[in-house]
Design a protein around this motif. Structure first.
Motif, PDB file in Angstrom:
ATOM      1  N   SER A  84       0.860  -1.181   0.000  1.00 49.80           N
ATOM      2  CA  SER A  84       0.000   0.000   0.000  1.00 49.80           C
ATOM      3  C   SER A  84       0.892   1.224   0.000  1.00 49.80           C
ATOM      4  N   LEU A  85       0.901   1.937  -1.098  1.00 52.82           N
ATOM      5  CA  LEU A  85       1.893   2.990  -1.290  1.00 52.82           C
ATOM      6  C   LEU A  85       1.259   4.371  -1.382  1.00 52.82           C
ATOM      7  N   LEU A  86       2.027   5.363  -0.951  1.00 51.31           N
ATOM      8  CA  LEU A  86       1.682   6.754  -1.227  1.00 51.31           C
ATOM      9  C   LEU A  86       2.216   7.103  -2.608  1.00 51.31           C
ATOM     10  N   THR A  87       1.540   7.977  -3.287  1.00 49.74           N
ATOM     11  CA  THR A  87       1.924   8.287  -4.664  1.00 49.74           C
ATOM     12  C   THR A  87       2.355   9.732  -4.871  1.00 49.74           C
ATOM     13  N   GLN A  88       2.239  10.576  -3.855  1.00 51.50           N
ATOM     14  CA  GLN A  88       2.623  11.974  -4.022  1.00 51.50           C
ATOM     15  C   GLN A  88       4.131  12.098  -4.232  1.00 51.50           C
ATOM     16  N   GLU A  89       4.512  13.018  -5.111  1.00 51.12           N
ATOM     17  CA  GLU A  89       5.922  13.190  -5.451  1.00 51.12           C
ATOM     18  C   GLU A  89       6.744  13.744  -4.293  1.00 51.12           C
ATOM     19  N   VAL A 125       5.405   8.898   5.419  1.00 52.55           N
ATOM     20  CA  VAL A 125       5.242   7.541   5.930  1.00 52.55           C
ATOM     21  C   VAL A 125       6.343   7.328   6.958  1.00 52.55           C
ATOM     22  N   VAL A 126       5.977   6.766   8.105  1.00 57.47           N
ATOM     23  CA  VAL A 126       6.909   6.578   9.222  1.00 57.47           C
ATOM     24  C   VAL A 126       7.094   5.097   9.490  1.00 57.47           C
ATOM     25  N   SER A 174       7.196   1.990   0.041  1.00 54.16           N
ATOM     26  CA  SER A 174       5.929   2.593   0.452  1.00 54.16           C
ATOM     27  C   SER A 174       5.641   3.911  -0.251  1.00 54.16           C
ATOM     28  N   GLY A 175       6.545   4.346  -1.119  1.00 55.35           N
ATOM     29  CA  GLY A 175       6.288   5.556  -1.892  1.00 55.35           C
ATOM     30  C   GLY A 175       7.060   6.780  -1.464  1.00 55.35           C
ATOM     31  N   ALA A 176       7.977   6.639  -0.488  1.00 56.76           N
ATOM     32  CA  ALA A 176       8.780   7.788  -0.064  1.00 56.76           C
ATOM     33  C   ALA A 176       9.669   8.254  -1.205  1.00 56.76           C
TER      34      ALA A 176
END
Length: 343
Positions: A84-89, A125-126, A174-176
């Motif tokens: 489950s990933l974040l997608t913001q740049e 994300v932490v 995770s998208g970091a």
């Protein structure tokens, strides 16, 4: 002291969650094996869309029990794989260190500083690992820490570096898009943890050095360079990277001598752990003054334990720098710059 910190921790966590409108908390599988850490899977098309994720890892072999999270949490998603990933740049990955309190304090800075003018909090994300703790470290009064300034830290740090690299890989997955590590001790292995990282991996020493250089400080003594004091507990461990980063900007580094460490700094921490706040504060004020009389412009408080000992209205606190403030500001500048590129 522990009870006080526990109450403040819950209050802080509640404020943070309420402010950023947490919608989901992920509790990902307990054991991060080396195979996963060294592979990259494709982002899932069903990734959970949310502003920020706080993940508490537990590397025991048994799956973790469900935990109650204080605050405005609408749901708990239990994932079978970290996909489950974040997608913001401009997503920031926060790699927690030996102290969850330090991680939360850093997180609070990011939340409040990025949203205090009515803007959205930056996405983050932490990853906080409770197994990376002080059991890996020698006692604060260890004779080794006082014996020799330039000694190498007597620690088989291979397992720690492996854990930190594994968490770094998880944050990347995770998208970091940028990694920060709000822990002084973990920065002792920054070069090893960041090796091969395809993302910007901010270094607290570089952030401090850049800000001090930009401040255009003037020497307090004629004919000398600008002097910066560095005060920490594991002085032999942290002085190395702070000295390197500060001296690279033309700043002269001044460290406490062995007598100051042995008779002032270490007793201050021992008093703190006995919950003798007044005694710890008085000793820390002496330690700061010892550096100030050596014509330093400011003192870098290079240990998590000594943050907050001096009250904000104490005149000496205006002569001190919390390096994590510099790291937080640099993190926000990076996030804002990336956001501007994509708007």
């Amino acid at each position: 002291m522990e009870a006080f910190r526990g109450i403040k921790l819950l209050e802080m966590l509640d404020r943070i969650m309420t402010t950023i409108s947490f919608h989901t908390v992920l509790n990902f599988p307990a054991f991060l094996n080396k195979t996963w850490c060294r592979t990259r899977s494709n982002p899932s098309s069903t990734a959970v869309q949310l502003s920020s994720i706080f993940i508490q890892t537990d590397e025991t072999r048994n799956p973790p029990d469900s935990k109650k999270i204080m605050g405005s949490v609408a749901a708990v998603v239990r994932c079978q794989a970290p996909n489950s990933l974040l997608t913001q740049e401009n997503t920031v990955g926060i790699l927690g260190g030996v102290s969850v309190f330090s991680t939360l304090i850093f997180l609070e800075k990011l939340v409040w500083w990025s949203s205090r003018h009515g803007e959205d909090c930056i996405p983050f994300v932490v990853c906080s690992d409770p197994t990376i703790n002080r059991e890996f470290l020698p006692p604060i009064s260890s004779p080794f820490l006082l014996k020799e300034k330039n000694a190498q830290f007597p620690l088989n740090h291979g397992p720690i570096v492996e854990k930190l690299r594994c968490k770094r890989a998880f944050l990347e997955q995770s998208g970091a898009r940028c990694i920060v590590m709000p822990c002084h001790l973990s920065h002792a292995w920054h070069s090893e943890v960041s090796e091969g990282c395809p993302l910007p991996f901010l270094h607290v020493g570089e952030c401090v050095a850049r800000e001090l250089k930009a401040a255009k400080l003037r020497p307090l003594e004629a004919g000398s360079n600008v002097r910066i004091g560095v005060l920490g507990i594991h002085e032999s461990l942290m002085a190395g990277f702070y000295r390197e980063k500060l001296e690279s900007e033309g700043l002269e580094v001044v460290l406490p001598d062995m007598a100051t460490m042995e008779h002032i700094v270490i007793p201050a921490i021992e008093a703190l752990r006995r919950r003798d706040m007044e005694g710890a504060r008085n000793l820390m004020r002496i330690a700061v003054n010892v550096l100030l009389v050596r014509a330093v412009n400011v003192v870098v408080l290079a240990s998590d334990e000594i943050q907050g000992l001096l009250s904000r209205d104490d005149p000496l606190s205006k002569k001190c720098i919390n390096p994590m403030d510099a790291l937080a500001r640099s993190t926000l500048r990076w996030a804002k710059s990336i956001q501007n590129l994509h708007t």
